[in-house]
Design an enzyme around this catalytic site. Structure first.
Site, PDB file in Angstrom:
ATOM      1  N   GLY A  47       8.158 -29.190 -45.670  1.00  0.00           N
ATOM      2  CA  GLY A  47       8.290 -30.430 -44.933  1.00  0.00           C
ATOM      3  C   GLY A  47       7.014 -30.726 -44.175  1.00  0.00           C
ATOM      4  O   GLY A  47       6.260 -29.806 -43.830  1.00  0.00           O
ATOM      5  N   GLN A  52       1.453 -34.572 -38.300  1.00  0.00           N
ATOM      6  CA  GLN A  52       0.742 -33.355 -38.711  1.00  0.00           C
ATOM      7  C   GLN A  52      -0.526 -33.657 -39.506  1.00  0.00           C
ATOM      8  O   GLN A  52      -1.343 -32.767 -39.721  1.00  0.00           O
ATOM      9  CB  GLN A  52       1.667 -32.436 -39.512  1.00  0.00           C
ATOM     10  CG  GLN A  52       2.783 -31.834 -38.666  1.00  0.00           C
ATOM     11  CD  GLN A  52       3.641 -30.900 -39.473  1.00  0.00           C
ATOM     12  OE1 GLN A  52       4.586 -31.333 -40.123  1.00  0.00           O
ATOM     13  NE2 GLN A  52       3.313 -29.618 -39.469  1.00  0.00           N
ATOM     14  N   CYS A  91       5.700 -23.279 -39.487  1.00  0.00           N
ATOM     15  CA  CYS A  91       5.223 -24.663 -39.409  1.00  0.00           C
ATOM     16  C   CYS A  91       3.773 -24.701 -39.869  1.00  0.00           C
ATOM     17  O   CYS A  91       2.981 -23.843 -39.475  1.00  0.00           O
ATOM     18  CB  CYS A  91       5.345 -25.172 -37.975  1.00  0.00           C
ATOM     19  SG  CYS A  91       4.780 -26.865 -37.750  1.00  0.00           S
ATOM     20  N   LEU A  92       3.454 -25.686 -40.684  1.00  0.00           N
ATOM     21  CA  LEU A  92       2.074 -25.830 -41.154  1.00  0.00           C
ATOM     22  C   LEU A  92       1.097 -25.979 -39.988  1.00  0.00           C
ATOM     23  O   LEU A  92      -0.070 -25.622 -40.110  1.00  0.00           O
ATOM     24  CB  LEU A  92       1.958 -27.055 -42.076  1.00  0.00           C
ATOM     25  CG  LEU A  92       2.717 -26.963 -43.406  1.00  0.00           C
ATOM     26  CD1 LEU A  92       2.689 -28.310 -44.114  1.00  0.00           C
ATOM     27  CD2 LEU A  92       2.129 -25.879 -44.295  1.00  0.00           C
ATOM     28  N   HIS A 133      13.744 -29.914 -37.987  1.00  0.00           N
ATOM     29  CA  HIS A 133      12.398 -29.453 -37.626  1.00  0.00           C
ATOM     30  C   HIS A 133      11.409 -30.630 -37.674  1.00  0.00           C
ATOM     31  O   HIS A 133      10.629 -30.836 -36.733  1.00  0.00           O
ATOM     32  CB  HIS A 133      11.997 -28.340 -38.605  1.00  0.00           C
ATOM     33  CG  HIS A 133      10.602 -27.818 -38.441  1.00  0.00           C
ATOM     34  ND1 HIS A 133      10.319 -26.509 -38.127  1.00  0.00           N
ATOM     35  CD2 HIS A 133       9.396 -28.428 -38.567  1.00  0.00           C
ATOM     36  CE1 HIS A 133       9.001 -26.342 -38.058  1.00  0.00           C
ATOM     37  NE2 HIS A 133       8.418 -27.491 -38.326  1.00  0.00           N
ATOM     38  N   GLU A 134      11.465 -31.402 -38.760  1.00  0.00           N
ATOM     39  CA  GLU A 134      10.533 -32.533 -38.892  1.00  0.00           C
ATOM     40  C   GLU A 134      10.840 -33.621 -37.870  1.00  0.00           C
ATOM     41  O   GLU A 134       9.932 -34.253 -37.325  1.00  0.00           O
ATOM     42  CB  GLU A 134      10.593 -33.116 -40.313  1.00  0.00           C
ATOM     43  CG  GLU A 134      10.244 -32.139 -41.413  1.00  0.00           C
ATOM     44  CD  GLU A 134       8.959 -31.385 -41.172  1.00  0.00           C
ATOM     45  OE1 GLU A 134       8.012 -31.947 -40.576  1.00  0.00           O
ATOM     46  OE2 GLU A 134       8.896 -30.200 -41.552  1.00  0.00           O
ATOM     47  N   HIS A 137       9.201 -33.017 -34.697  1.00  0.00           N
ATOM     48  CA  HIS A 137       7.776 -33.365 -34.692  1.00  0.00           C
ATOM     49  C   HIS A 137       7.565 -34.803 -34.224  1.00  0.00           C
ATOM     50  O   HIS A 137       6.564 -35.115 -33.569  1.00  0.00           O
ATOM     51  CB  HIS A 137       7.183 -33.223 -36.101  1.00  0.00           C
ATOM     52  CG  HIS A 137       6.702 -31.848 -36.447  1.00  0.00           C
ATOM     53  ND1 HIS A 137       5.702 -31.213 -35.757  1.00  0.00           N
ATOM     54  CD2 HIS A 137       7.069 -30.994 -37.442  1.00  0.00           C
ATOM     55  CE1 HIS A 137       5.479 -30.018 -36.308  1.00  0.00           C
ATOM     56  NE2 HIS A 137       6.302 -29.857 -37.325  1.00  0.00           N
TER      57      HIS A 137
HETATM   58 NI    NI Z   1       6.434 -28.183 -38.571  1.00  0.00          NI
END
Ligand code: NI
Length: 163
Positions: A47, A52, A91-92, A133-134, A137
């Site tokens: 995701g 991001q 998380c990226l 989670h997204e 963000h």
């Molecule tokens: Ni993330």
């Protein structure tokens, strides 16, 4: 499509609230395609939210490898949450970190697609976790804010993926 640079924790933009998407134009489609390519690159993510890649708009892309495939959520709203379970997340934007986070086991979400059409869906298990989670963000919240215990550089993220 093009890879975009991923913003990492410490950059203040990750803490800002994203604004609604208002224009469903070619620029948005390019952004969504680039986000997907960046997420899939090197099988890193399941995701990714627009913030991001440095764009403060309420949009994210997920693909948890289930039957839904790639899903795009624009201006999403999670309006039902049910159950609770602890699951490992990464998380990226938080490289090298994993930790257990409590998330609902079932959600309902409505959102717009890339053409501005509204849709409504139920999600469970990993997909529900990933959407939550997204969604966080979009409001400047990172999983490390909610984690029960952070593990640094100990976990291989292959199983759960990063988002
Ligand atoms: Ni993330």
């Amino acid at each position: 499509m093009a890879l975009r640079e991923i913003v990492v924790d410490g950059d203040p933009i990750l803490r800002k609230k994203s604004r609604p998407v208002e224009k469903f134009d070619d620029k948005l489609k390019i952004l969504l395609d680039d986000m997907a390519e960046t997420m899939y690159y090197d099988n890193r993510g399941i995701g990714i939210a627009a913030v991001q890649v440095g764009i403060l708009r309420r949009a994210f892309v997920v693909d948890v490898g289930d039957e839904h495939g790639k899903l795009e959520f624009i201006n999403p709203e999670i309006y039902e949450r049910e159950g609770s379970a602890l699951g490992m997340e990464g998380c990226l934007s938080c490289p090298g970190k994993n930790g257990y986070v409590e998330r609902p086991t079932r959600i309902r979400v409505r959102a717009q697609d890339r053409n501005g059409e509204w849709f409504d869906m139920e999600a469970t298990e990993l997909l529900a976790v990933c959407i939550c989670h997204e969604y966080d963000h979009l409001d400047g919240i990172l999983f490390i804010d909610k984690v029960v215990e952070v593990e640094e550089d100990e976990f291989d993220d292959e199983e759960d993926g990063e988002s």
